[in-house]
Enzyme design. Structure first.
Site, short mmCIF file in Angstrom:
data_model
loop_
_atom_site.label_atom_id
_atom_site.label_comp_id
_atom_site.label_asym_id
_atom_site.label_seq_id
_atom_site.Cartn_x
_atom_site.Cartn_y
_atom_site.Cartn_z
N SER A 23 0.76 -1.26 0.00
CA SER A 23 -0.12 0.00 -0.10
C SER A 23 0.88 1.25 -0.07
O SER A 23 1.76 1.37 -0.89
CB SER A 23 -1.06 -0.15 1.19
OG SER A 23 -1.91 0.93 1.17
N ASP A 26 -9.21 -6.21 -5.10
CA ASP A 26 -8.89 -5.01 -4.44
C ASP A 26 -10.05 -3.90 -4.50
O ASP A 26 -10.01 -3.63 -5.77
CB ASP A 26 -7.33 -4.50 -4.87
CG ASP A 26 -6.91 -3.48 -3.89
OD1 ASP A 26 -7.87 -2.74 -3.31
OD2 ASP A 26 -5.83 -3.07 -3.89
N HIS A 70 -7.10 -5.92 -0.69
CA HIS A 70 -6.09 -4.96 -0.57
C HIS A 70 -4.81 -5.31 0.46
O HIS A 70 -4.02 -4.78 -0.07
CB HIS A 70 -6.49 -3.70 -0.15
CG HIS A 70 -5.58 -2.62 -0.10
ND1 HIS A 70 -5.11 -1.86 -1.19
CD2 HIS A 70 -5.07 -1.89 0.83
CE1 HIS A 70 -4.32 -1.05 -0.87
NE2 HIS A 70 -4.26 -0.90 0.37
#
Length: 338
Positions: free
Chosen positions: A158, A280, A308
């Site tokens: 991320s 995601d 995610h």
């Protein structure tokens, strides 16, 4: 793109029916370090409790603070001849993100570090050092220089992917390869949030640690988990927010402008593995394709039935991909031996 399925050993995601069994046995007598918030005792997840018990603080000297910063991380139990794998975490998170994947890497013989990025995690920030991008970069570099000391395979999920790209461009000598997981690398920093009045900024960051928001994020991030599991994972994810300096550090990062690495992507020279959860709901996998096209030397692998945060949701698949990426050149050298 090649889609990967989880290996047969992959533990199932805790659904409504399986969650009680998953959390049925707690780590009795886990010796948590005294600097963790006392609420760590309320966490049920055995893997989170076990990794939390291994968190320690190492002194790191930086130019922007008078004294050293006692910096939190999980250190490997043994050294390895192969390149160390260093695990970063996402935005406003901690090394506890790696509670399922870290043990798998260790079992495979990898020298693995799970490092908290300055301003997040469990480092001692009582002196309130700056937590902007340059400070985060210098802090991580000094930690690497003091303790890791060898070119590493740097893993960033991320927003941690933006941290990894920024670091690899500024310190290429420290990074042998990159692994970017569901990378958040196309945002233009913190955007308009950087211009908020301080009162509004503090109100915003306090929202970040609220349980309702954390539950909502879990709903977006994971494909199928029960409410009890989501609540426990929310408590894991917000544990660092309970430290007394967390809000000041978060606001400092917000008003500094945050990470904007769009212009650095094409400067990355290291071989890069891109991992993406096929489902995601936070960052479109179209951006995975874009990132693959813009990085000079990259491969991409998608994990099906995954959201995610693959290293939480599909740890076996992620560990296997990191291991393959880490050992790829070793295999090529072996193949070349007459």
């Amino acid at each position: 793109m090649l889609a990967l399925t989880a290996s047969p050993a992959q533990p199932p995601m805790p659904s409504k029916s399986s969650a009680p069994r998953r959390f049925g046995i707690l780590c009795a007598g886990a010796g948590f370090p005294p600097f963790l918030p006392k609420e760590v005792e309320n966490i049920k997840d055995p893997s989170a409790r076990k990794l939390a018990s291994r968190i320690e603080r190492l002194p790191v000297t930086v130019s922007f603070s008078e004294g050293c910063i006692m910096s939190s991380c999980v250190r490997p139990l043994t050294k390895s001849k192969t390149s160390p794998v260093v695990l970063l975490h996402g935005f406003d998170s901690s090394c506890l993100e790696w509670r399922y994947t870290y043990p798998l890497l260790e079992e495979a013989g990898i020298e693995a570090w799970a490092v908290d990025i300055l301003g997040w995690g469990f480092s001692d920030l009582e002196r309130l050092p700056p937590c902007d991008v340059a400070s985060k970069r210098e802090h991580f570099y000094q930690l690497w220089k003091s303790y890791i000391k060898r070119p590493m395979i740097l893993v960033g999920p991320s927003l941690g992917a933006a941290v990894a790209i920024d670091f690899a461009v500024y310190h290429p000598e420290a990074v042998e390869k990159l692994v970017l997981i569901d990378a958040s690398v196309y945002a233009e920093g913190t955007g308009n949030l950087a211009n908020l009045p301080r009162v509004a900024a503090y109100a915003g960051v306090y929202l970040l640690k609220s349980i309702p928001l954390r539950l909502y994020v879990n709903l977006l991030a994971f494909t199928d988990i029960s409410f009890s599991t989501s609540l426990d994972w929310a408590n894991v994810g917000r544990l660092h927010c309970l430290l007394p300096w967390w809000a000041d550090a978060a606001v400092n990062f917000m008003i500094s402008g945050g990470y904007n690495v769009r212009g650095q992507i094409e400067q990355v020279k290291q071989k890069t593995l891109i991992i993406w959860g096929e489902d995601d709901q936070i960052i479109s996998n179209k951006l995975a394709v874009r990132l693959h096209c813009e990085l000079p030397n990259a491969i991409i692998r998608q994990i099906p039935d995954c959201g995610h945060i693959p290293h939480v949701e599909k740890p076996n698949a992620v560990a296997r991909l990191i291991l393959e990426h880490a050992q790829e050149d070793c295999y090529k050298e072996i193949e070349c031996v007459p």
